[in-house]
Design a protein around this motif. Sequence first.
Motif, mmCIF file in Angstrom:
data_model
loop_
_atom_site.group_PDB
_atom_site.id
_atom_site.type_symbol
_atom_site.label_atom_id
_atom_site.label_comp_id
_atom_site.label_asym_id
_atom_site.label_seq_id
_atom_site.Cartn_x
_atom_site.Cartn_y
_atom_site.Cartn_z
ATOM 1 N N TYR A 75 0.845 -1.161 0.070
ATOM 2 C CA TYR A 75 -0.034 0.001 0.273
ATOM 3 C C TYR A 75 0.725 1.358 0.029
ATOM 4 O O TYR A 75 2.135 1.127 0.465
ATOM 5 N N HIS A 76 0.380 2.315 -0.405
ATOM 6 C CA HIS A 76 0.968 3.713 -0.445
ATOM 7 C C HIS A 76 -0.290 4.609 -0.130
ATOM 8 O O HIS A 76 -1.250 4.580 -0.435
ATOM 9 N N ILE A 77 0.242 5.789 0.844
ATOM 10 C CA ILE A 77 -0.406 6.793 0.808
ATOM 11 C C ILE A 77 0.423 8.097 0.839
ATOM 12 O O ILE A 77 1.750 8.268 1.036
ATOM 13 N N THR A 78 -0.059 9.165 0.089
ATOM 14 C CA THR A 78 0.743 10.308 -0.342
ATOM 15 C C THR A 78 0.174 11.509 0.584
ATOM 16 O O THR A 78 -1.056 11.374 0.973
ATOM 17 N N GLY A 79 0.976 12.357 0.606
ATOM 18 C CA GLY A 79 0.142 13.834 1.432
ATOM 19 C C GLY A 79 1.435 14.825 1.205
ATOM 20 O O GLY A 79 2.450 14.704 0.454
ATOM 21 N N PHE A 80 1.201 16.123 1.699
ATOM 22 C CA PHE A 80 2.072 17.119 1.360
ATOM 23 C C PHE A 80 1.773 18.028 2.592
ATOM 24 O O PHE A 80 0.572 18.002 3.404
ATOM 25 N N ILE A 81 2.781 18.869 3.042
ATOM 26 C CA ILE A 81 2.843 19.723 4.120
ATOM 27 C C ILE A 81 2.652 21.162 3.569
ATOM 28 O O ILE A 81 3.480 21.666 2.991
ATOM 29 N N ALA A 82 1.300 21.735 3.835
ATOM 30 C CA ALA A 82 1.037 22.997 3.330
ATOM 31 C C ALA A 82 0.148 23.771 4.577
ATOM 32 O O ALA A 82 -1.180 23.296 4.284
ATOM 33 N N GLY A 83 0.493 24.567 5.300
ATOM 34 C CA GLY A 83 -0.503 24.991 6.273
ATOM 35 C C GLY A 83 -0.850 23.614 7.282
ATOM 36 O O GLY A 83 -1.867 23.592 7.865
ATOM 37 N N GLY A 84 0.002 22.850 7.323
ATOM 38 C CA GLY A 84 -0.288 21.572 8.121
ATOM 39 C C GLY A 84 -0.072 20.495 7.279
ATOM 40 O O GLY A 84 0.002 20.430 5.963
ATOM 41 N N VAL A 85 -0.218 19.116 7.862
ATOM 42 C CA VAL A 85 -0.212 17.796 7.229
ATOM 43 C C VAL A 85 -1.443 17.717 6.285
ATOM 44 O O VAL A 85 -2.600 17.866 7.010
ATOM 45 N N ASN A 86 -1.520 17.151 5.160
ATOM 46 C CA ASN A 86 -2.645 16.976 4.449
ATOM 47 C C ASN A 86 -2.416 15.434 4.000
ATOM 48 O O ASN A 86 -1.392 15.547 2.921
ATOM 49 N N LEU A 87 -3.165 14.595 4.317
ATOM 50 C CA LEU A 87 -3.054 13.262 3.868
ATOM 51 C C LEU A 87 -4.101 12.876 2.790
ATOM 52 O O LEU A 87 -5.264 13.363 2.888
ATOM 53 N N LEU A 88 -3.605 12.222 1.798
ATOM 54 C CA LEU A 88 -4.495 11.942 0.481
ATOM 55 C C LEU A 88 -5.039 10.371 0.692
ATOM 56 O O LEU A 88 -4.911 9.791 1.968
ATOM 57 N N SER A 89 -5.639 9.797 -0.111
ATOM 58 C CA SER A 89 -5.980 8.382 -0.108
ATOM 59 C C SER A 89 -4.975 7.226 0.043
ATOM 60 O O SER A 89 -3.912 7.469 -0.483
ATOM 61 N N VAL A 90 -5.228 6.277 0.665
ATOM 62 C CA VAL A 90 -4.608 5.102 0.340
ATOM 63 C C VAL A 90 -5.041 4.135 -0.569
ATOM 64 O O VAL A 90 -5.731 4.111 -1.128
ATOM 65 N N TYR A 91 -3.769 3.765 -1.120
ATOM 66 C CA TYR A 91 -3.939 3.040 -2.426
ATOM 67 C C TYR A 91 -3.023 1.499 -2.362
ATOM 68 O O TYR A 91 -2.070 1.502 -1.789
ATOM 69 N N ALA A 92 -3.660 0.408 -2.881
ATOM 70 C CA ALA A 92 -3.273 -0.778 -2.983
ATOM 71 C C ALA A 92 -2.281 -0.728 -4.013
ATOM 72 O O ALA A 92 -2.824 -0.343 -5.241
ATOM 73 N N ASP A 93 -1.019 -1.570 -4.127
ATOM 74 C CA ASP A 93 -0.219 -1.517 -5.330
ATOM 75 C C ASP A 93 -0.196 -2.985 -5.776
ATOM 76 O O ASP A 93 -0.729 -3.344 -6.705
ATOM 77 N N GLN A 94 0.671 -3.777 -5.080
ATOM 78 C CA GLN A 94 0.960 -5.187 -5.495
ATOM 79 C C GLN A 94 0.585 -6.268 -4.689
ATOM 80 O O GLN A 94 0.731 -6.072 -3.184
ATOM 81 N N ASN A 95 0.171 -7.397 -5.113
ATOM 82 C CA ASN A 95 0.058 -8.626 -4.025
ATOM 83 C C ASN A 95 1.412 -9.314 -4.199
ATOM 84 O O ASN A 95 2.339 -9.222 -4.707
ATOM 85 N N PHE A 96 1.449 -10.337 -3.184
ATOM 86 C CA PHE A 96 2.676 -11.206 -3.078
ATOM 87 C C PHE A 96 3.795 -10.468 -3.106
ATOM 88 O O PHE A 96 5.034 -10.745 -3.593
ATOM 89 N N SER A 97 3.816 -9.402 -2.049
ATOM 90 C CA SER A 97 5.049 -8.568 -1.848
ATOM 91 C C SER A 97 5.449 -8.192 -0.265
ATOM 92 O O SER A 97 4.508 -8.529 0.479
ATOM 93 N N LEU A 98 6.567 -7.868 -0.121
ATOM 94 C CA LEU A 98 6.937 -7.673 1.159
ATOM 95 C C LEU A 98 8.163 -6.763 1.313
ATOM 96 O O LEU A 98 8.774 -6.244 -0.054
ATOM 97 N N SER A 99 8.526 -5.970 2.087
ATOM 98 C CA SER A 99 9.779 -5.388 2.361
ATOM 99 C C SER A 99 9.734 -3.968 1.505
ATOM 100 O O SER A 99 10.652 -3.601 0.698
ATOM 101 N N PRO A 100 8.584 -3.369 1.548
ATOM 102 C CA PRO A 100 8.681 -1.998 0.658
ATOM 103 C C PRO A 100 9.571 -0.946 1.389
ATOM 104 O O PRO A 100 9.674 -0.779 2.393
ATOM 105 N N ASP A 101 10.184 0.000 0.430
ATOM 106 C CA ASP A 101 10.677 1.149 0.700
ATOM 107 C C ASP A 101 10.566 2.213 -0.369
ATOM 108 O O ASP A 101 9.991 1.843 -1.444
ATOM 109 N N VAL A 102 10.557 3.399 0.090
ATOM 110 C CA VAL A 102 10.221 4.389 -0.888
ATOM 111 C C VAL A 102 11.223 5.652 -0.931
ATOM 112 O O VAL A 102 11.906 6.003 0.121
ATOM 113 N N THR A 103 11.344 6.254 -2.087
ATOM 114 C CA THR A 103 12.016 7.421 -2.339
ATOM 115 C C THR A 103 11.470 8.477 -3.176
ATOM 116 O O THR A 103 10.642 7.862 -3.926
#
Length: 195
Positions: A88-116
């Motif tokens: 899963y991933h969730i994005t957001g931005f900081i503009a006048g505070g924390v703004n979270l967007l929706s959670v999205y499912a990415d891949q099945n049969f997966s483990l150990s995600p990292d992000v940049t």
Amino acid sequence: VVNYIDVSIVKDINSNVIHALAVFSVNSIYGNQWLLEDYIWNGSAFISNPSIPQWSIAYGNFGTTIHIDANTNGEFIVVYDDASGQLYHITGFIAGGVNLLSVYADQNFSLSPDVTISHDLFGNSFVYESAIISGVLSINEGDFSNISSNSFSINNPINNLGVIVSKPRISSPNFLGGANEYEVVFECTNNARTY
């Protein structure tokens, strides 16, 4: 009990307030959940944000990890997996505070995600997610604006490494990083290698 934790520093693009965003998974009386906590710099230390210090990202059975990264545009992304191997991933931005967007499912049969996440001189933001997908080291990629409302659309499996890979970690330049500028490190059965 806190199971996994990661943190990223990001500046509010409206107020220049520095935030430390901590993500973690915890066992609580409400069940297993993934949380995001916001700390702000008061000039000498990070303190819990007095406005809204904590958000619940999701509930479920823990997978292997949770990670966060941010860029100097004030954008951030959180990735995690659950016990069934769903990424899963969730994005957001900081503009006048924390703004979270929706959670999205990415891949099945997966483990150990990292992000940049990085961005170029024109403000284009690039996101790369490393994970073990169906037993293969893979890099998911996308433009920040696209994955803020969709799943990752490009999956690049890195085949024929000749070793069993685990715990991939990915990094890129926070600023002035162009498309496809990232480095992945991972554990393997006999030594550490990079791609």
